[in-house]
Scaffold this active site. Structure first.
Site, PDB file in Angstrom:
ATOM      1  N   ASP A  38       0.840  -1.200   0.000  1.00 15.69           N
ATOM      2  CA  ASP A  38       0.000   0.000   0.000  1.00 15.69           C
ATOM      3  C   ASP A  38       0.875   1.250   0.000  1.00 15.69           C
ATOM      4  O   ASP A  38       1.959   1.261   0.595  1.00 15.69           O
ATOM      5  CB  ASP A  38      -0.901  -0.036   1.250  1.00 15.69           C
ATOM      6  CG  ASP A  38      -2.056   0.940   1.152  1.00 15.69           C
ATOM      7  OD1 ASP A  38      -2.314   1.470   0.044  1.00 15.69           O
ATOM      8  OD2 ASP A  38      -2.707   1.176   2.181  1.00 15.69           O
ATOM      9  N   HIS A  55       2.965   3.294  -9.040  1.00 16.46           N
ATOM     10  CA  HIS A  55       2.755   1.869  -9.341  1.00 16.46           C
ATOM     11  C   HIS A  55       4.001   1.282 -10.012  1.00 16.46           C
ATOM     12  O   HIS A  55       4.389   0.144  -9.736  1.00 16.46           O
ATOM     13  CB  HIS A  55       1.518   1.684 -10.217  1.00 16.46           C
ATOM     14  CG  HIS A  55       0.228   2.079  -9.536  1.00 16.46           C
ATOM     15  ND1 HIS A  55      -0.050   1.754  -8.236  1.00 16.46           N
ATOM     16  CD2 HIS A  55      -0.848   2.789  -9.986  1.00 16.46           C
ATOM     17  CE1 HIS A  55      -1.247   2.236  -7.899  1.00 16.46           C
ATOM     18  NE2 HIS A  55      -1.737   2.866  -8.943  1.00 16.46           N
ATOM     19  N   LEU A 149      10.949 -20.645  -4.472  1.00 15.98           N
ATOM     20  CA  LEU A 149       9.988 -19.708  -3.876  1.00 15.98           C
ATOM     21  C   LEU A 149       8.655 -19.862  -4.587  1.00 15.98           C
ATOM     22  O   LEU A 149       8.595 -19.875  -5.818  1.00 15.98           O
ATOM     23  CB  LEU A 149      10.480 -18.257  -4.038  1.00 15.98           C
ATOM     24  CG  LEU A 149       9.474 -17.178  -3.596  1.00 15.98           C
ATOM     25  CD1 LEU A 149       9.312 -17.178  -2.065  1.00 15.98           C
ATOM     26  CD2 LEU A 149       9.907 -15.791  -4.047  1.00 15.98           C
TER      27      LEU A 149
HETATM   28  C1  FPP Z   1      -1.889   0.228  -3.366  1.00  7.59           C
HETATM   29  O1  FPP Z   1      -1.438   1.546  -3.412  1.00  7.59           O
HETATM   30  C2  FPP Z   1      -1.342  -0.502  -4.488  1.00  7.59           C
HETATM   31  C3  FPP Z   1      -2.079  -0.975  -5.526  1.00  7.59           C
HETATM   32  C4  FPP Z   1      -3.542  -0.831  -5.616  1.00  7.59           C
HETATM   33  C5  FPP Z   1      -1.446  -1.642  -6.674  1.00  7.59           C
HETATM   34  C6  FPP Z   1      -0.283  -2.509  -6.355  1.00  7.59           C
HETATM   35  C7  FPP Z   1       0.520  -2.662  -7.578  1.00  7.59           C
HETATM   36  C8  FPP Z   1       1.864  -2.734  -7.610  1.00  7.59           C
HETATM   37  C9  FPP Z   1       2.696  -2.784  -6.422  1.00  7.59           C
HETATM   38  C10 FPP Z   1       2.599  -2.743  -8.888  1.00  7.59           C
HETATM   39  C11 FPP Z   1       2.244  -3.797  -9.820  1.00  7.59           C
HETATM   40  C12 FPP Z   1       2.540  -5.154  -9.332  1.00  7.59           C
HETATM   41  C13 FPP Z   1       2.802  -6.174 -10.158  1.00  7.59           C
HETATM   42  C14 FPP Z   1       2.947  -7.547  -9.615  1.00  7.59           C
HETATM   43  C15 FPP Z   1       2.968  -5.949 -11.590  1.00  7.59           C
HETATM   44  P1  FPP Z   1      -2.494   2.707  -3.607  1.00  7.59           P
HETATM   45  O2  FPP Z   1      -2.562   3.025  -5.059  1.00  7.59           O
HETATM   46  O3  FPP Z   1      -3.792   2.347  -2.982  1.00  7.59           O
HETATM   47  O4  FPP Z   1      -1.773   3.862  -2.823  1.00  7.59           O
HETATM   48  P2  FPP Z   1      -2.445   5.020  -1.937  1.00  7.59           P
HETATM   49  O5  FPP Z   1      -3.204   4.336  -0.822  1.00  7.59           O
HETATM   50  O6  FPP Z   1      -1.264   5.784  -1.446  1.00  7.59           O
HETATM   51  O7  FPP Z   1      -3.325   5.804  -2.851  1.00  7.59           O
END
Ligand code: FPP
Length: 260
Positions: A38, A55, A149
């Site tokens: 997050d 991201h 893994l």
């Molecule tokens: C949460 O941060 C994260 C996500 C909804 C997306 C997670 C994706 C990745 C880590 C990258 C892609 C992964 C792969 C495996 C290709 P948020 O956007 O909710 O952040 P915020 O709470 O600060 O708005």
């Protein structure tokens, strides 16, 4: 770096027994670490960048974390990349996230395979475009022999939907005369979950300072240790991972019993 030991119980034993891993005398390394990644959006906003930049950096953090897990002898790593609720985000962000996933699947598979990583995906994959669904199946197929893994990526995943689907499947088996309702005990029910055959997470880490599970592995998290870190996911690195493992090693896990 914490003292690195083998997982307290051999991974295969944990799968077979379906019980969480018990603590051992040496500093135990969790057999299964799950992560709620997050803070990508806040990371980008704090730099005046578009969310997609967060991201993208988040995908780099995934690469680092896979390496850290391997280096530390963690056998199972599950990451929450896209929740069933994330479909409610603006279309442009969904396009960015699915685009990133497409690129990740194309660019990482060879490296993951070379490093002995077996990939699995949990969640409602049918909501993704057919080309992504095909890449998910290909990644699972091509890495299925790897043992170093086990990397599970939760995509379009929601724990309540998973549990409801498992209940429907179990009810269908009962209706078809294949399952006696009295035989539907916990271990049998687990066999209907997306995570069938996977040990429960010993440790769940959530980054960004938020302190909730957000519909992630609700059944499987019954005895997981929870660690909430004040670091945004794109900044997460090996030192955070090893510090979380060290903190896990200091926790006393009783699984409802009394301490020795
Ligand atoms: C949460 O941060 C994260 C996500 C909804 C997306 C997670 C994706 C990745 C880590 C990258 C892609 C992964 C792969 C495996 C290709 P948020 O956007 O909710 O952040 P915020 O709470 O600060 O708005």
């Amino acid at each position: 770096m914490p003292v690195i030991a083998q997982p307290a119980v051999a991974v295969t034993d944990a799968v077979e027994s379906r019980r969480p891993v018990a603590a051992s005398v040496s500093t135990p390394v969790p057999a299964h670490v799950a992560i709620i990644m997050d803070g990508n959006g806040r990371w980008a906003a704090s730099r005046g960048l578009p969310r997609v930049a967060g991201h993208r950096e988040g995908a780099q953090a995934v690469r680092r974390t896979v390496e850290s897990a391997i280096r530390n002898g963690v056998g199972w790593l599950t990451i929450y990349a896209f929740s069933s609720e994330n479909w409610r985000r603006p279309h442009s962000e969904i396009v960015d996230l699915t685009g990133l996933l497409r690129r990740y699947l194309k660019s990482e598979i060879r490296e993951l395979d070379k490093n002995g990583v077996r990939l699995r995906f949990i969640g409602d994959r049918q909501r993704f475009d057919p080309d992504i669904q095909a890449d998910l199946a290909k990644a699972e197929r091509e890495t299925q022999g790897n043992k170093r893994l086990n990397l599970t990526i939760a995509l379009s995943y929601g724990a309540r939907a998973e549990i409801a689907a498992a209940a429907r499947a179990a009810a269908a088996a009962v209706k078809a005369g294949q399952l006696d309702p009295a035989a539907l005990v916990e271990d049998v029910f687990e066999g209907f979950l997306h995570t069938a055959g996977t040990p429960d997470p010993d440790l769940i880490i959530r980054t960004s300072g938020e302190k909730r599970l957000s519909n992630f592995l609700l059944w499987q998290a019954a005895y997981a240790e929870l660690i909430f870190l004040d670091v945004l996911w794109p900044d997460f690195n090996d030192s955070h991972f090893t510090a979380a493992l060290a903190e896990f090693g200091r926790r006393e896990r009783r699984f409802g019993a009394r301490s020795a």
